[in-house]
Design a protein around this motif. Structure first.
Motif, PDB file in Angstrom:
ATOM      1  N   LEU A 160      -5.402   6.818  -4.696  1.00  0.00           N
ATOM      2  CA  LEU A 160      -4.743   7.148  -3.475  1.00  0.00           C
ATOM      3  C   LEU A 160      -5.426   6.467  -2.369  1.00  0.00           C
ATOM      4  CD1 LEU A 160      -2.331   8.638  -2.278  1.00  0.00           C
ATOM      5  CD2 LEU A 160      -3.889  10.816  -2.330  1.00  0.00           C
ATOM      6  N   THR A 161      -7.004   6.847  -2.119  1.00  0.00           N
ATOM      7  CA  THR A 161      -7.688   6.378  -1.022  1.00  0.00           C
ATOM      8  C   THR A 161      -7.572   4.700  -0.930  1.00  0.00           C
ATOM      9  OG1 THR A 161      -9.645   6.464  -2.375  1.00  0.00           O
ATOM     10  CG2 THR A 161      -9.057   8.490  -1.072  1.00  0.00           C
ATOM     11  N   VAL A 174       1.804   6.640  -7.144  1.00  0.00           N
ATOM     12  CA  VAL A 174       0.797   7.454  -7.587  1.00  0.00           C
ATOM     13  C   VAL A 174       1.232   9.066  -7.167  1.00  0.00           C
ATOM     14  CG1 VAL A 174      -1.458   8.333  -6.785  1.00  0.00           C
ATOM     15  CG2 VAL A 174      -1.020   6.010  -6.904  1.00  0.00           C
ATOM     16  N   LEU A 175       1.576   9.394  -6.106  1.00  0.00           N
ATOM     17  CA  LEU A 175       2.117  10.553  -5.829  1.00  0.00           C
ATOM     18  C   LEU A 175       3.154  11.066  -6.663  1.00  0.00           C
ATOM     19  CD1 LEU A 175       2.040  10.646  -1.820  1.00  0.00           C
ATOM     20  CD2 LEU A 175       0.165  11.678  -3.516  1.00  0.00           C
ATOM     21  N   SER A 185      -3.855  -5.078  -2.293  1.00  0.00           N
ATOM     22  CA  SER A 185      -2.809  -4.174  -2.613  1.00  0.00           C
ATOM     23  C   SER A 185      -2.012  -4.766  -4.129  1.00  0.00           C
ATOM     24  CB  SER A 185      -1.731  -4.339  -1.562  1.00  0.00           C
ATOM     25  OG  SER A 185      -1.166  -5.729  -1.322  1.00  0.00           O
ATOM     26  N   TRP A 224      -2.657  16.706  -8.804  1.00  0.00           N
ATOM     27  CA  TRP A 224      -3.279  15.925  -7.799  1.00  0.00           C
ATOM     28  C   TRP A 224      -4.748  16.145  -7.785  1.00  0.00           C
ATOM     29  CZ3 TRP A 224       0.612  15.884  -2.825  1.00  0.00           C
ATOM     30  CH2 TRP A 224       1.811  15.241  -3.323  1.00  0.00           C
ATOM     31  N   TRP A 253      -7.688   9.849  -7.054  1.00  0.00           N
ATOM     32  CA  TRP A 253      -8.095  10.169  -5.547  1.00  0.00           C
ATOM     33  C   TRP A 253      -8.540   8.643  -5.179  1.00  0.00           C
ATOM     34  CZ3 TRP A 253      -6.411  13.391  -2.525  1.00  0.00           C
ATOM     35  CH2 TRP A 253      -6.100  14.850  -2.844  1.00  0.00           C
ATOM     36  N   SER A 288      -5.366   2.582  -1.627  1.00  0.00           N
ATOM     37  CA  SER A 288      -4.026   2.362  -1.061  1.00  0.00           C
ATOM     38  C   SER A 288      -3.803   2.438   0.180  1.00  0.00           C
ATOM     39  CB  SER A 288      -2.700   2.726  -2.232  1.00  0.00           C
ATOM     40  OG  SER A 288      -3.031   4.088  -1.997  1.00  0.00           O
ATOM     41  N   LEU A 289      -4.242   3.950   0.580  1.00  0.00           N
ATOM     42  CA  LEU A 289      -4.023   4.317   1.928  1.00  0.00           C
ATOM     43  C   LEU A 289      -5.185   3.472   2.893  1.00  0.00           C
ATOM     44  CD1 LEU A 289      -3.903   8.095   1.566  1.00  0.00           C
ATOM     45  CD2 LEU A 289      -2.064   6.534   2.085  1.00  0.00           C
ATOM     46  N   THR A 301       1.132   4.086  -2.942  1.00  0.00           N
ATOM     47  CA  THR A 301       0.802   5.405  -2.584  1.00  0.00           C
ATOM     48  C   THR A 301       2.031   6.356  -3.307  1.00  0.00           C
ATOM     49  OG1 THR A 301      -0.231   4.880  -0.600  1.00  0.00           O
ATOM     50  CG2 THR A 301       0.411   7.066  -0.643  1.00  0.00           C
ATOM     51  N   ALA A 353       0.920  -1.135   0.019  1.00  0.00           N
ATOM     52  CA  ALA A 353      -0.028   0.080   0.025  1.00  0.00           C
ATOM     53  C   ALA A 353       1.010   1.275   0.012  1.00  0.00           C
ATOM     54  CB  ALA A 353      -0.877  -0.074   1.204  1.00  0.00           C
ATOM     55  N   CYS A 354       1.775   1.242   0.785  1.00  0.00           N
ATOM     56  CA  CYS A 354       2.981   2.432   0.811  1.00  0.00           C
ATOM     57  C   CYS A 354       3.656   2.676  -0.558  1.00  0.00           C
ATOM     58  CB  CYS A 354       3.824   2.107   2.017  1.00  0.00           C
ATOM     59  SG  CYS A 354       3.144   2.433   3.629  1.00  0.00           S
TER      60      CYS A 354
END
Length: 380
Positions: A71-72, A55-56, A254, A62, A68, A74-75, A52, A48-49
């Protein structure tokens, strides 16, 4: 897997016993299982990290549903896996059990629905026209309805099972609702993945370029793998192997996110979306969640017609849209110019002295048209 009751009571010593781990952590003596609990929870959080961070770093801006949702989703895996780690390792007991329940709940929502939105946000790339709008509209409402009828009741039963009022009734309702929501979310992902598979196969039939066919085959393969993974989780849930199912679910989700992020990013290029489409909403307000204008200009390096059509076999220019009005006017002007040229040539053939033609042209330009024509040295 949804969050489960965590009342701290002793569970079965065998982790393969039906229902083991639903109402408490693991109290058995298997150190191997404890190592697996830590390993799979850590692996899910690591993946997941990683997603993330990718993606970033990948998105220049963004924004957009695709960004989104990735991102959401995975977080959401992080608190979900952490909550089960605390639960199964009996780190949170007594009143502290609410910490595990809250972590499971806030991670479960974005992990499940966020995954569906990742697929939905790129669905417009392979469906189009009125039929495509209908598919997007119906699948959007499918996701919204599933949130209401599956997420909310399960959450109520989860917290009720951990309370002190009619706990047994809530726990019984939870065990039934757990299987119902698993089937519901399974059908949701199968629906979305099946649309990708069917529409991609249609594109494969018309594609001539090897690179395009490779990407499309990868898309079919990944969505088939997603269905198989969901089938495996559903089988574990049907067998009431709760501990094993929850250990694998975070890892599987994941992995699915990483696969979808990789292949859906390629899909944008091969269907002609612009680079800025990665950072914007997938469709306009007729079917999307948020207002977004349709991009009118296609960036040349992102959309190459040769990816889909063998240009060596085509005699016309397919890289630019046809303009009937301009071509019609050009043909009309061509006919007019040809007619004028023929008329001038016919006049030139009957004029013995070129100076007469020049003189006549100057006279005719200064007086209205008449019916006099010069033929040789005579007049008619």
């Amino acid at each position: 897997m949804s969050p489960s009751p965590t009342d701290g009571s002793a569970s079965s010593a065998s982790w393969i016993s039906p229902g083991a781990g639903i109402t408490g952590g693991y109290d058995g003596n298997s150190q191997t299982l404890r190592m697996f609990i830590v390993f799979f929870a850590g692996l899910a959080m690591y993946n997941a990290c990683e997603v993330t961070i990718m993606v970033l770093l990948t998105f220049n801006t963004w924004r957009g549903l695709y960004f989104w949702s990735l991102l959401t989703a995975s977080l959401g895996i992080i608190p979900y896996a952490l909550g089960f780690l605390l639960k199964f390792m009996n780190i949170t007991v007594g009143q502290e059990r609410w910490l595990a329940v809250v972590l499971l709940t806030i991670g479960w929502y974005p992990m499940i629905t966020g995954q569906a939105l990742v697929l939905w946000s790129r669905l417009h790339l392979i469906v189009n026209g009125e039929r495509g709008d209908m598919i997007l509209r119906y699948t959007k409402w499918m996701i919204v309805v599933d949130v209401i009828i599956f997420h909310i009741p399960t959450t109520v039963l989860t917290f009720g099972s951990n309370g002190s009022v009619q706990t047994e009734i809530f726990a019984t309702g939870y065990s039934v609702m757990e299987k119902i929501q698993m089937v519901g979310f399974f059908l949701q992902e199968v629906t979305l993945s099946s649309i990708y598979i069917v529409e991609t196969i249609k594109l494969l039939r018309t594609s001539l370029q090897p690179r395009t066919r490779t990407v499309m085959k990868q898309l079919v393969f990944i969505n088939a793998v997603i269905i198989l993974m969901d089938l495996a989780l559903l089988g574990l849930e049907g067998a009431s192997l709760y501990i094993l199912e929850t250990l694998l679910k975070g890892v599987i989700y994941s992995i699915k996110l990483k696969l979808e992020f990789a292949i859906l990013g390629k899909l944008v290029k091969f269907v002609g979306a612009t680079r800025s489409d990665l950072d914007s909403e997938p469709r306009n307000t007729s079917v999307g969640f948020v207002v977004a204008e349709t991009k009118a200009k296609v960036v040349e390096d992102e959309m190459n017609i040769s990816e889909f059509v063998d240009l060596s076999r085509v005699g016309t220019d397919l890289t630019h849209p046809s303009q009937p009005s301009d071509s019609t006017s050009r043909r009309r002007r061509s006919r007019i110019n040809s007619s004028e040229l023929d008329w001038n040539l016919s006049r030139f053939e009957h004029v013995e002295d070129i100076s007469e033609l020049i003189e006549e042209s100057s006279i005719s330009s200064s007086r209205p048209p008449s019916c006099h024509f010069r033929a040789g040295n005579g007049e008619v």
